[in-house]
Design an enzyme around this catalytic site. Structure first.
Site, PDB file in Angstrom:
ATOM      1  N   ARG A 163      69.456  17.703  10.586  1.00 30.26           N
ATOM      2  CA  ARG A 163      69.032  18.366  11.723  1.00 30.26           C
ATOM      3  C   ARG A 163      68.356  19.648  11.526  1.00 30.26           C
ATOM      4  NH1 ARG A 163      65.795  17.499  14.849  1.00 30.26           N
ATOM      5  NH2 ARG A 163      66.689  15.630  14.837  1.00 30.26           N
ATOM      6  N   LYS A 198      54.167  37.185  18.841  1.00 27.82           N
ATOM      7  CA  LYS A 198      55.006  36.617  19.631  1.00 27.82           C
ATOM      8  C   LYS A 198      55.617  35.428  19.041  1.00 27.82           C
ATOM      9  CE  LYS A 198      51.949  38.071  23.595  1.00 27.82           C
ATOM     10  NZ  LYS A 198      50.889  37.527  24.622  1.00 27.82           N
ATOM     11  N   LYS A 230      47.799  49.912  22.309  1.00 25.57           N
ATOM     12  CA  LYS A 230      47.640  49.040  23.703  1.00 25.57           C
ATOM     13  C   LYS A 230      47.544  50.076  24.786  1.00 25.57           C
ATOM     14  CE  LYS A 230      49.530  45.256  23.992  1.00 25.57           C
ATOM     15  NZ  LYS A 230      48.434  44.103  23.667  1.00 25.57           N
ATOM     16  N   GLU A 259      42.933  48.662  21.722  1.00 26.04           N
ATOM     17  CA  GLU A 259      42.774  47.664  22.696  1.00 26.04           C
ATOM     18  C   GLU A 259      42.075  48.347  23.906  1.00 26.04           C
ATOM     19  OE1 GLU A 259      45.805  44.605  24.691  1.00 26.04           O
ATOM     20  OE2 GLU A 259      45.536  46.632  26.040  1.00 26.04           O
ATOM     21  N   ASP A 280      40.430  43.252  25.979  1.00 26.26           N
ATOM     22  CA  ASP A 280      41.568  42.398  26.366  1.00 26.26           C
ATOM     23  C   ASP A 280      40.937  42.008  27.758  1.00 26.26           C
ATOM     24  OD1 ASP A 280      44.138  41.670  26.973  1.00 26.26           O
ATOM     25  OD2 ASP A 280      44.257  43.322  28.395  1.00 26.26           O
TER      26      ASP A 280
END
Length: 347
Positions: A163, A198, A230, A259, A280
């Site tokens: 597994r 992410k 950002k 950004e 963006d």
């Protein structure tokens, strides 16, 4: 296959095999080719010196992976499953001396990634040496029913490690398959699909490796190897240009991506000397205009509003990268199974 961006050398970690303390005999995973030299036998063996088989470690390193990190993840995977105990079902049903061959087989078509990582998981649980037959390589497109890897070892070890090995192999192959779909759509254009941060905690290096296997490009690996200014940084600094200047002054040698979420911000960051700009939530029309205004003075990356169906429209604008977080945060697994071969003479 692309190589990962430059980043500081990984910290050298020593790994204590599960359930052992320094000076204990290793619980498994060592064979004649192991770097510890004694096959894990004898009380004088120091488990902190033990690692993966050198040939397997070399293959991982050639793929851009840190073998020590892979070994660490392999141990944690088995430790999580055993929880300081034993595989009660397997111990009860399988004779201790039984040996079998198991095939990792694709249940559906896709792109495979993580085969050597699956080997690493099995290697740390195997109490005796095991043999592998490699029928596919990471990055290969595979068909449903195709055997990818065959392993011969003690049956108990195969079932205990099954597994954990499959969890990683299916996860990474799912990411590679999702990435390959984007790479295929973008084929013939100058635009490349790129990942984000992410990722699953603890698995970033492996998941970004899977993106490379699928034909994608890696973005930064961490917060320290590149800057990404950002919207919240812009608010904190008082403006996008000011934010860019502060990063450049504080960390002059670090790559900086900025950004922007409006076309009017583009001229400001270009004037500051930004070499990589993230657009963006721009529409394809706004992206085309940004490409025109930039005129090759910076590399442009699109993020937000991106779908596989819409990718060709963005690629047609001439943008350099499409940043797709879904490659790692939402990719479904590729269904791969492990099947024991029937014993000879069994009906």
């Amino acid at each position: 296959m692309t190589t990962p961006p430059h980043r500081p050398a990984p910290v050298e970690l020593t790994l204590l095999p599960i359930g052992s303390a320094p000076g204990d005999a290793a619980p498994g995973g060592c064979g004649d080719g192991c770097g510890c030299g004694d096959g894990g036998a004898g009380p004088a063996h120091d488990p902190l010196e033990c690692g993966l088989d050198p040939d397997l470690a070399a293959l991982l390193a050639e793929a851009g992976l840190d073998p020590v990190l892979v070994e660490d993840i392999a141990h944690l995977t088995i430790e999580e499953d055993l929880d300081n105990g034993v595989d009660v079902t397997t111990v009860a049903t399988v004779p201790e001396d039984a040996v079998a061959t198991a095939d990792f087989t694709a249940r559906e078509a896709g792109t495979v990634a993580g085969l050597r990582i699956a080997e690493a998981v099995l290697s740390v649980v195997c109490t005796d040496e095991f043999e592998v037959e490699r029928h596919a390589e990471d990055g290969d497109r595979v068909a449903a029913g195709q055997v990818l890897l065959s392993v011969t070892a003690r049956t108990r070890d195969l079932l205990t490690g099954e597994r954990g090995a499959l969890n990683l192999l299916c996860r990474l192959s799912g990411i590679a398959t999702a990435t390959r779909a984007w790479a295929d759509v973008l084929e013939g254009t100058a635009t490349r699909v790129r990942d984000t941060r992410k990722t699953t905690p603890g698995l970033r290096a492996l998941e970004k490796y899977a993106v490379r296997c699928g034909g994608g490009v890696n973005h930064r690996m961490s917060l320290s190897d590149a800057a990404l200014v950002k919207d919240n940084h812009v608010v904190a600094a008082g403006g996008v240009g000011e934010a860019f200047r502060r990063v450049r002054e504080e960390f002059p040698g670090v790559p900086i991506e900025v950004e922007v979420d409006r076309l009017d911000q583009l001229a400001e960051v270009l004037a500051e000397g930004a070499e990589l700009i993230l657009l963006d939530n721009f529409t394809p029309e706004e992206t085309a205009r940004a490409v025109e205004l930039t005129a090759g003075r910076a590399t442009l990356e699109s993020s937000g509003r991106l779908t596989l169906a819409g990718a060709p429209a963005y690629a047609a604008t001439g943008v350099d990268y499409l940043a797709v977080g879904a490659l790692t945060h939402s990719a479904p697994i590729l269904d791969i199974g492990l099947d024991l071969r029937a014993a000879e003479g069994r009906g």
